[in-house]
Structures are given as C-alpha cells and as structure tokens.
Design a protein around this motif. Structure first.
Motif, short mmCIF file in Angstrom:
data_model
loop_
_atom_site.label_atom_id
_atom_site.label_comp_id
_atom_site.label_asym_id
_atom_site.label_seq_id
_atom_site.Cartn_x
_atom_site.Cartn_y
_atom_site.Cartn_z
N SER A 50 -51.10 -11.71 -17.62
CA SER A 50 -49.92 -12.53 -17.92
C SER A 50 -50.34 -13.99 -18.04
O SER A 50 -51.33 -14.41 -17.46
N PHE A 51 -49.55 -14.75 -18.80
CA PHE A 51 -49.76 -16.19 -18.87
C PHE A 51 -48.41 -16.89 -18.99
O PHE A 51 -47.40 -16.28 -19.36
N LEU A 52 -48.39 -18.18 -18.64
CA LEU A 52 -47.17 -18.98 -18.68
C LEU A 52 -47.17 -19.91 -19.89
O LEU A 52 -48.24 -20.26 -20.41
N VAL A 53 -45.98 -20.32 -20.32
CA VAL A 53 -45.84 -21.24 -21.45
C VAL A 53 -44.81 -22.30 -21.10
O VAL A 53 -43.69 -21.97 -20.66
N VAL A 54 -45.17 -23.58 -21.27
CA VAL A 54 -44.25 -24.69 -21.11
C VAL A 54 -44.44 -25.65 -22.28
O VAL A 54 -45.42 -25.55 -23.02
N GLY A 55 -43.53 -26.59 -22.43
CA GLY A 55 -43.70 -27.57 -23.49
C GLY A 55 -42.72 -28.72 -23.37
O GLY A 55 -41.64 -28.58 -22.78
N GLU A 81 -49.07 -14.25 -10.52
CA GLU A 81 -49.45 -13.10 -11.35
C GLU A 81 -50.01 -13.53 -12.71
O GLU A 81 -50.40 -12.68 -13.51
N SER A 82 -50.04 -14.85 -12.97
CA SER A 82 -50.44 -15.34 -14.29
C SER A 82 -51.82 -15.97 -14.23
O SER A 82 -52.17 -16.64 -13.26
N ARG A 83 -52.58 -15.81 -15.31
CA ARG A 83 -53.96 -16.27 -15.34
C ARG A 83 -54.10 -17.72 -15.78
O ARG A 83 -55.03 -18.41 -15.36
N PHE A 84 -53.21 -18.19 -16.65
CA PHE A 84 -53.32 -19.55 -17.16
C PHE A 84 -51.96 -19.98 -17.73
O PHE A 84 -51.05 -19.15 -17.89
N THR A 85 -51.85 -21.28 -18.02
CA THR A 85 -50.64 -21.84 -18.63
C THR A 85 -51.00 -22.50 -19.95
O THR A 85 -51.94 -23.30 -20.01
N LEU A 86 -50.26 -22.18 -20.99
CA LEU A 86 -50.38 -22.86 -22.27
C LEU A 86 -49.30 -23.95 -22.33
O LEU A 86 -48.13 -23.68 -22.08
N HIS A 87 -49.71 -25.18 -22.64
CA HIS A 87 -48.76 -26.29 -22.74
C HIS A 87 -48.65 -26.70 -24.21
O HIS A 87 -49.64 -27.01 -24.85
N ARG A 474 -23.99 -28.10 -20.19
CA ARG A 474 -25.09 -27.39 -19.52
C ARG A 474 -26.42 -27.90 -20.06
O ARG A 474 -26.58 -28.17 -21.25
N ARG A 475 -27.40 -28.01 -19.15
CA ARG A 475 -28.76 -28.41 -19.51
C ARG A 475 -29.74 -27.40 -18.92
O ARG A 475 -30.33 -27.65 -17.88
N PRO A 476 -29.96 -26.27 -19.58
CA PRO A 476 -30.86 -25.25 -19.06
C PRO A 476 -32.32 -25.50 -19.46
O PRO A 476 -32.72 -25.26 -20.59
N TYR A 477 -33.13 -26.01 -18.52
CA TYR A 477 -34.56 -26.19 -18.76
C TYR A 477 -35.26 -24.84 -18.67
O TYR A 477 -34.82 -23.96 -17.91
N SER A 478 -36.35 -24.68 -19.39
CA SER A 478 -36.90 -23.32 -19.53
C SER A 478 -38.42 -23.30 -19.61
O SER A 478 -39.07 -24.29 -19.90
N TYR A 479 -38.96 -22.12 -19.34
CA TYR A 479 -40.38 -21.82 -19.55
C TYR A 479 -40.50 -20.31 -19.72
O TYR A 479 -39.51 -19.57 -19.59
N LEU A 480 -41.70 -19.83 -20.03
CA LEU A 480 -41.92 -18.42 -20.29
C LEU A 480 -43.05 -17.85 -19.44
O LEU A 480 -43.99 -18.55 -19.10
N ARG A 481 -42.92 -16.57 -19.14
CA ARG A 481 -44.07 -15.77 -18.73
C ARG A 481 -44.22 -14.66 -19.74
O ARG A 481 -43.24 -13.97 -20.05
N ILE A 482 -45.41 -14.50 -20.26
CA ILE A 482 -45.66 -13.45 -21.25
C ILE A 482 -46.66 -12.46 -20.67
O ILE A 482 -47.76 -12.84 -20.25
N ASP A 483 -46.25 -11.20 -20.61
CA ASP A 483 -47.09 -10.13 -20.08
C ASP A 483 -47.74 -9.40 -21.24
O ASP A 483 -47.06 -8.94 -22.17
N VAL A 484 -49.06 -9.29 -21.19
CA VAL A 484 -49.83 -8.61 -22.24
C VAL A 484 -50.25 -7.24 -21.72
O VAL A 484 -50.92 -7.14 -20.69
N ALA A 485 -49.85 -6.19 -22.43
CA ALA A 485 -50.18 -4.82 -22.01
C ALA A 485 -51.46 -4.35 -22.71
O ALA A 485 -51.96 -4.97 -23.65
N THR A 486 -51.98 -3.25 -22.23
CA THR A 486 -53.15 -2.64 -22.86
C THR A 486 -52.76 -2.07 -24.22
O THR A 486 -51.58 -1.94 -24.54
N GLY A 487 -53.75 -1.71 -25.01
CA GLY A 487 -53.49 -1.08 -26.29
C GLY A 487 -53.72 -2.00 -27.47
O GLY A 487 -53.88 -3.21 -27.32
#
Length: 516
Positions: A50-55, A81-87, A474-487
């Motif tokens: 998994s990895f995280l994404v912010v910007g 649970e995440s290996r790195f963050t992409l900014h 409303r001001r919903p700030y956000s980020y992502l976690r992306i899980d990469v599966a096998t295959g």
C-alpha cells in the motif's frame, strides 16, 4: 502587481540541471542514471503493498488550526500499513520559500521524519524520512516573491500576527529562488558537494544496480534524497514515473490573424475583470479585519484572492506564449522511452504516473485553463507515440494503470472516454485537497466535453471539495491510501479518507473504497 512571479520554463530547466550537476563527467563515467532510484527498504519486491497520496498540502496555520497537520495525523494510522507517500506538489505555499518549511512542512509531517520529536531542530535542507516521502514540484514550489511584496510582508507582520488565528498569508521576505528551496529540501543537491568529495559521494549513494545503470539508493532513516526533479522507481513490480509538469504546461500560442486578435481581446478583458475583483478583495480584507470578521469570512477572502491570482497568471501565460516558447521536450521524450522500455520488460506488471497539473478535472477554476489543456496535449502526444511503438496492447490492459495529480484543490476520480488519442479509457485521480483552501466543482457538471462540444471525453465519478453555503458550508480535506494486489494486471483499491472541521470539531472518516 501580482503576489508571485513564475520563472520561465527555460530558467527552471537550466537551474534544476545545475543543482543536480546533470550529466556531470563523473556521472557519465560511472554510468549513473540520474532519473532513477531504488527504495532500499528490504520489501520492494513484495507484490502486495500500500502507499499514501497527498497533494497541495503546504499551508501553515489558518483559522486557528492546521488542516495539513490534521491530515498528517490521520495518515499516521494508515502509514503503519503503507510503504511510502507520493506528494503531488505545492509542498510549500505561497511561494515555495525556505522560510515556510518549518511551519508548513516539517512540523505537520514531523512523525515521518528522523528527529521529528524536536521539529524546530530540523533544517529544511537536512531532512531524512523514516517513512519515504516522494514528491513532485508544484507551481508554488517554483514561485518567487517580488521585492516590494517582501517588504510589505514584513511591514504588515505585526498586524498579521494579531490576526494569525484567522489568517496567515504564508509569505516572508522571499520566494523559492526558482525552485532552489525545493531542490535543497528533496533532491540530491550535488552542486553543494565539494568537487573533491563528489566521487566518494557517488560511490556511496549511487550504488544500486538496475538495467539502465547505477542509480541512487533511497534508504529510509538514512539517506532519502531524490536524483532529479523527474524520476522513476520500481516497487512490487509496478513502475512509478514522477514528472515535473511545470516545464511542459505552456499553453498553445494564440492563432494568427483575426481569430487570434479576437481571442486576445477576450483574454485581456477577462484579465482586467479579474484584476478589478482582486482589487475589491484587497480593499475588503482590512475592513474585515478591523471589524473582526469571523474566520470563515477571512478564509473565504484568502481563498478567493489566491484563486484569482492563479486565473490571472494562467491568462498571462496564454497571452505571452509564442511559437518560440520552450517546453521540456527532453523530459517528455524521456517519459516516452521509459514507458516503452517498461512495456518491453516482462518483470513489470503495472505503471503509475504522477505529476502536479491535472489534464482532466472538473474543479471550477482549473477545468478549462490554458495550462490544463497544454498538459493534456503534451501527454497525448507521448501516449500516442508509446501506443504506436508497442501496439497491439494485451487484452484488457491499459497503457497506464493510473495517473495521479494535484493542483486542483479537491479529490476527484475521473475516467476518460473516447478522446481520439491513446489517453482514452484511463483512470485519473486528482488529490489536491490535503491542506490548502478547497475549491468547488464547476457548475457545468461532471462530464467534460471535447473542444467542439460534440462528445464527452471524460466523466467524473467522485468529487470531494468545498460545498454548501452559510452555516452548511463544508471543507472536507482529503488524502488516499491505495492498496496494490498481486496479479497482472494489478488490482488497485483506492481508499479515500476525509478530515474536516464541523461545528468547531475535527472529525475523520473513510469514503467507500473503489477498485480500478
């Protein structure tokens, strides 16, 4: 006078090349690929990760709190649970200055840094990450501050301190010096290495071996520098490509003749109208402060002024672009060659590209900007060339599995339809709502049409941004976690997380995950 100035593309390229000693004789002698890194964490071969994404996170405190810090705190739980963050860029607002790194980056992300228990002791150009942070530069990371604005900023400092719970402009004496602060903070700043020590430095830190030669070894907790402003790395069989879109975002020149004259007059009229609106906001801000307007009103003034600055700057780019204007053909050719090589490598099972400016977006201020269209056209030319070189694609495969961007202050998932180019039927996610003022979706709706308005070329599937009015805003700030599966192809599960302040209380929650 504008708040910030943007260096030319030629200046950005030349200065960044000097900072990393691009193609130095010793790099050539040791066959070093200055666009590649290896994440040396002992787990880079795991096919499931998994990895995280912010910007667009790089704001300091405003409204008496730090939305960016709230997002970072939420990321910590996912970071286990995440290996790195992409900014996605815009690491530092408003003008990428080294003066703002402590408050706008080091303190919010202190838990990701070695020595983060004492963030005030971490120099911005000496950061070492425990959890890998892999950014790309945003437009604000390149901006500079006119001298007059720097002086005005210092003169008004006592007033800004008085109202710092409501509003802080994130401006000091100077800007980024054409991206120098970003380079010193994140890149392996070889220009700062003494010539007599360069050989030893290269032998120590460029010891990873790949098919393209030696490359930089990114070691969490020890040495966490990037080799260049654009770069690539492989993790879990996925090739990641990080781009600097600030050097290929120059709009197409206006057509010659009567049509061009009409367009020029329209753009000039729009610029003048925006300039008048900006002046109105500047006049309203002191009055709002003197009347002790609530933080919501001041925040809205701040957001609107910054939004108008960007719109004016985009119009001026369109007016200034000529047939002689330079774009970064070297980087685009590099991407083309790297994608072709990736498709010809049986060890690669997927491809993810990330950069700052989104080619497709429905956020109200970015969807039809000249820079947006320029990025789209540049990427289409690259994708078309790659498709021609590797065609036919394997069944049920996309040229690229995912494209990630920032710049638009929202979270959005889009999917392109038939575009007439090789960027059709791809997945695009904009993650630019991780700390700075949020924007609304455009009133024209979620379907983007071709320039002739004859067909839908992209459809928004999810949009998270500023919404509501008055007490329901409303001001919903956000980020992502992306899980990469096998295959192969890999299944990507996107998990959006939201942090927002409701009735003066912060809360965080997860949106429904989706797979691509």
């Amino acid at each position: 006078m504008q708040l910030a100035s943007d260096p030319s593309i030629a200046e950005k390229i030349q200065k960044m090349q000097n900072r990393v000693r691009w193609q130095h004789p010793l790099c050539l002698k040791h066959n070093i690929d200055q666009t590649r890194l290896v994440i040396d964490d002992g787990r880079a071969d795991d096919p499931e990760f998994s990895f995280l994404v912010v910007g667009d996170s790089g704001a300091g405190r405003h409204r008496g709190d730090s939305p960016q810090r709230r997002v970072a705190e939420s990321m910590l739980a996912q970071g286990q649970e995440s290996r790195f963050t992409l900014h996605m860029g815009d690491v530092i607002y408003l003008v990428g200055s080294s003066e703002q790194y402590l408050e706008n980056f080091i303190e919010p992300y202190r838990d990701f840094l070695v020595g983060g228990e004492s963030p005030e002791q971490i120099a911005y150009d000496q950061m070492v990450f425990k959890h890998p942070m892999l950014p790309v530069p945003g437009n604000h990371d390149y901006y500079d501050l006119p001298l007059a604005w720097g002086l005005l900023s210092q003169i008004t400092l006592p007033i800004r301190r008085l109202f710092q719970d409501q509003l802080d402009l994130d401006v000091g004496w100077h800007g980024s010096y054409a991206g120098d602060a970003y380079a010193r903070a994140f890149l392996d700043y070889l220009r700062g290495v003494n010539e007599s020590q360069l050989q030893q430095h290269l032998e120590r830190h460029y010891s990873a071996t790949t098919k393209t030669g030696a490359c930089l070894r990114y070691q969490p907790g020890d040495f966490t520098r990037l080799p260049n402003r654009y770069y690539t790395f492989r993790y879990g069989g996925i090739d990641f490509f990080a781009l600097d879109s600030n050097t290929f975002n120059s709009p197409q020149p206006l057509p010659e003749g009567q049509v061009g004259d009409v367009l020029r007059r329209q753009l000039e009229a729009e610029r003048n109208q925006l300039g008048q609106e900006r002046l109105r906001l500047l006049e309203a801000a002191p009055k709002a402060m003197s009347e002790q307007a609530d933080s919501e009103q001041l925040d809205d003034l701040y957001a609107k002024a910054e939004q108008i600055e960007e719109q004016i700057r985009d119009i001026e780019k369109q007016l200034e672009t000529t047939k002689r204007s330079k774009i970064d053909l070297e980087q685009l050719k590099w991407l083309e060659e790297q994608l072709i090589a990736s498709w010809n490598d049986p060890e690669v099972r997927g491809r993810i590209i990330y950069f700052h400016h989104p080619p497709y977006v429905t956020e109200a201020t970015k969807w039809n900007q000249g820079q947006t269209l320029a990025i789209r056209q540049s990427l289409q030319r690259v994708f078309d060339a790659v498709h021609d070189a590797i065609a036919p694609l394997p069944e049920n495969r996309s040229l690229v599995d995912l494209i990630l961007n920032g710049h638009a202050h929202c979270l959005e998932y889009l999917r392109t339809q038939e575009t007439g180019h090789a960027d059709a039927h791809l997945n695009w996610i904009v993650c630019g709502g991780s700390g700075f003022s949020l924007r609304r979706q455009r009133s024209q709706g979620s379907a983007l049409k071709s320039q002739d308005k004859q067909r839908v070329i992209a459809q928004s599937k999810l949009f998270v941004g500023r919404n509501g009015h008055g007490s329901q805003k409303r001001r919903p700030y956000s980020y992502l976690r992306i899980d990469v599966a096998t295959g192969c192809p890999p299944r990507l599960t996107v998990r959006p997380f939201v942090v927002e302040r409701v009735q003066k209380q912060w809360r965080e929650y997860a949106l429904s995950p989706f797979s691509i």
